[in-house]
Enzyme design. Structure first.
Site, PDB file in Angstrom:
ATOM      1  N   HIS A 125     -10.379   7.057   1.554  1.00  0.00           N
ATOM      2  CA  HIS A 125      -9.229   6.696   0.979  1.00  0.00           C
ATOM      3  C   HIS A 125      -9.059   5.758  -0.124  1.00  0.00           C
ATOM      4  CE1 HIS A 125      -9.550   3.820   4.357  1.00  0.00           C
ATOM      5  NE2 HIS A 125      -8.495   3.069   3.402  1.00  0.00           N
ATOM      6  N   ASP A 134      -4.533  -0.846  -1.516  1.00  0.00           N
ATOM      7  CA  ASP A 134      -5.669  -0.624  -1.084  1.00  0.00           C
ATOM      8  C   ASP A 134      -6.662  -0.052  -2.135  1.00  0.00           C
ATOM      9  OD1 ASP A 134      -6.811  -1.034   1.634  1.00  0.00           O
ATOM     10  OD2 ASP A 134      -7.271   1.024   2.004  1.00  0.00           O
ATOM     11  N   LYS A 155      -6.877  -5.013  -2.938  1.00  0.00           N
ATOM     12  CA  LYS A 155      -7.609  -5.847  -1.923  1.00  0.00           C
ATOM     13  C   LYS A 155      -8.876  -4.397  -1.354  1.00  0.00           C
ATOM     14  CE  LYS A 155      -4.021  -4.178   1.345  1.00  0.00           C
ATOM     15  NZ  LYS A 155      -4.902  -3.368   1.945  1.00  0.00           N
ATOM     16  N   HIS A 164     -10.598   0.736  -2.826  1.00  0.00           N
ATOM     17  CA  HIS A 164     -11.923   0.710  -2.192  1.00  0.00           C
ATOM     18  C   HIS A 164     -13.071   1.462  -2.938  1.00  0.00           C
ATOM     19  CE1 HIS A 164     -10.476  -0.583   1.661  1.00  0.00           C
ATOM     20  NE2 HIS A 164      -9.779   0.729   1.858  1.00  0.00           N
ATOM     21  N   ASP A 185       0.679  -1.325   0.055  1.00  0.00           N
ATOM     22  CA  ASP A 185       0.005  -0.120  -0.091  1.00  0.00           C
ATOM     23  C   ASP A 185       0.685   1.167  -0.025  1.00  0.00           C
ATOM     24  OD1 ASP A 185      -1.950  -2.148   0.194  1.00  0.00           O
ATOM     25  OD2 ASP A 185      -2.712  -1.314   2.194  1.00  0.00           O
ATOM     26  N   CYS A 222      -2.131  -2.554   7.729  1.00  0.00           N
ATOM     27  CA  CYS A 222      -2.136  -3.675   6.403  1.00  0.00           C
ATOM     28  C   CYS A 222      -0.798  -4.433   6.287  1.00  0.00           C
ATOM     29  CB  CYS A 222      -2.450  -3.009   5.194  1.00  0.00           C
ATOM     30  SG  CYS A 222      -3.975  -2.303   5.195  1.00  0.00           S
TER      31      CYS A 222
HETATM   32  C1  VGL Z   1      -4.802   0.789   5.859  1.00  0.00           C
HETATM   33  C2  VGL Z   1      -6.205   1.511   7.133  1.00  0.00           C
HETATM   34  C3  VGL Z   1      -7.165   1.559   6.519  1.00  0.00           C
HETATM   35  C4  VGL Z   1      -3.425   0.452   5.440  1.00  0.00           C
HETATM   36  C5  VGL Z   1      -5.700   0.590   4.557  1.00  0.00           C
HETATM   37  O1  VGL Z   1      -2.917   0.167   4.148  1.00  0.00           O
HETATM   38  O2  VGL Z   1      -2.624   0.073   6.288  1.00  0.00           O
HETATM   39  N1  VGL Z   1      -4.873   1.006   6.895  1.00  0.00           N
HETATM   40  N2  VGL Z   1      -7.012   0.926   5.151  1.00  0.00           N
HETATM   41 ZN    ZN Z   2      -8.437   1.175   3.299  1.00  0.00          ZN
END
Ligand code: VGL
Ligand code: ZN
Length: 354
Positions: free
Chosen positions: A200, A149, A225, A151, A104, A270
């Site tokens: 995010h 990440d 993901k 979404h 990420d 993550c």
């Molecule tokens: C993450 C919080 C929410 C990460 C992703 O990549 O660590 N943290 N979504």
């Molecule tokens: Zn996230």
């Protein structure tokens, strides 16, 4: 020095058949000439294998490893133990296949809506980039994977969306008061506990792109993901409810990966979850600490301790090359391999796998 080369290295480099390898190894280490290796004799073999500068081979490791490799528990490693366990253990220990998973490293976590600089720990996610780029340039990983990440707009984890789904009656936080980092419980079904984050990494936006300074390795693989609206996915293996899996295990299995190196952001979210699930899948798991930044200092410490307790190791980026080339063989990874070999043997014995 070349003439310091241990017997085990030499025989491992060139053996004609598994039988010959076993005969030669036992022949070399079997001091009392009974055709088997007792604990003391096997310890010599282990001392030759684990020539690590950073990890000492303590009696604890020697005993654990020996007991796992001694299938019939008679205190002796016989030809059959060698054939069924020791060779596979040596192979993984001496010639690991390594994947580098970069978790990420996306704009939103570095300078965007969820910039780690604004999180409680106040860490700068951008600092991981030169460390990761240097590893990509200098370490001969067998496989490189970037995770993202990823979404949809209506994702369950966004604080902006908290009023879109009913909360349970017992949920302590009311929807109208909910703020970032609160943990709420959605009614579902299924009932889902969720920590709330600022919006995010929305698919196909600037925030979800990998940071422009991050090098993209040739032949790299990409794993997204968190694309289901109703469930978050911290780990690059499973969603948080373990209902669906990404392609990551298949990719690692296809490349016959034994060792998973994890780095990126966020350490305590993550990166940590990915490392735990890597251990659960039986991969030797190495977290590259100076290539990680996180959200919360206490959570980072807890993640670190739990990972160590579960058999992972935590290293500096300067140690990675020697581990990947098999020059440095950390003893905790040797123990992890012995556990994997013993488990695989049991599954074969029980007819679960061939
Ligand atoms: C993450 C919080 C929410 C990460 C992703 O990549 O660590 N943290 N979504
Ligand atoms: Zn996230």
């Amino acid at each position: 020095m070349a003439n310091d080369k241990k017997f085990i290295e030499t025989v491992f480099e060139k053996f004609e058949s598994l039988d010959e390898f076993n005969r030669e190894c036992i022949g070399h280490y079997d001091a009392d000439r009974d055709g088997k290796l007792n604990f003391k004799e096997c310890s010599k073999l282990m001392e030759d294998v684990f020539q690590s500068k950073t990890y000492t081979l303590t009696p604890y490791y020697m005993e654990q490893i020996f007991n796992l490799l001694d299938e019939d528990k008679d205190g002796l490693i016989c030809q059959e133990d060698f054939r069924r366990c020791v060779y596979y253990w040596l192979k993984q220990t001496m010639k690991p296949v390594s994947a580098f998973i970069i978790v990420d490293v996306q704009n939103d976590f570095i300078t965007g809506s969820m910039s780690l600089l604004k999180c409680p720990a106040g860490q700068d996610g951008e600092e991981v980039i030169p460390v990761i780029n240097n590893l990509l340039d200098t370490v001969p990983f067998d496989l490189i994977v970037y995770t993202k990440d990823w979404h949809p707009e209506d994702h369950i984890s966004f604080v902006e969306n908290v009023t879109q789904r009913p909360l349970t009656r017992n949920c302590k936080v009311k929807a109208e008061d909910a703020k970032v980092y609160d943990v709420v419980e959605f009614d579902g079904p299924p009932r889902t506990e969720q920590k709330l984050w600022p919006k995010h990494c929305v698919t196909n936006t600037w925030g979800s792109e990998l940071h422009p300074d991050l090098k993209i390795a040739k032949n790299a693989q990409f794993v997204n993901k968190g694309h289901h609206s109703e469930v978050d996915s911290y780990s690059a293996f499973w969603d948080n409810n373990k209902l669906s899996q990404t392609e990551l295990v298949k990719i690692l299995a296809k490349h016959k990966v034994t060792d998973v190196f994890v780095c990126g952001v966020a350490y305590d979210i993550c990166v940590g979850y990915t490392a735990f699930h890597s251990l659960e899948h039986g991969f030797r798991t190495i977290l590259v600490e100076d290539a990680c930044r996180g959200v919360d200092v206490k959570a980072i410490e807890e993640t670190k301790q739990k990972l160590l307790d579960s058999g992972a190791i935590i290293v500096k980026s300067s140690q990675v090359n020697a581990i990947v080339t098999g020059e440095d063989r950390p003893t905790p990874l040797g123990l992890q391999t012995a556990k994997n070999v013993a488990l695989a043997r049991e599954l074969v014995n029980r007819g679960i796998v061939k």
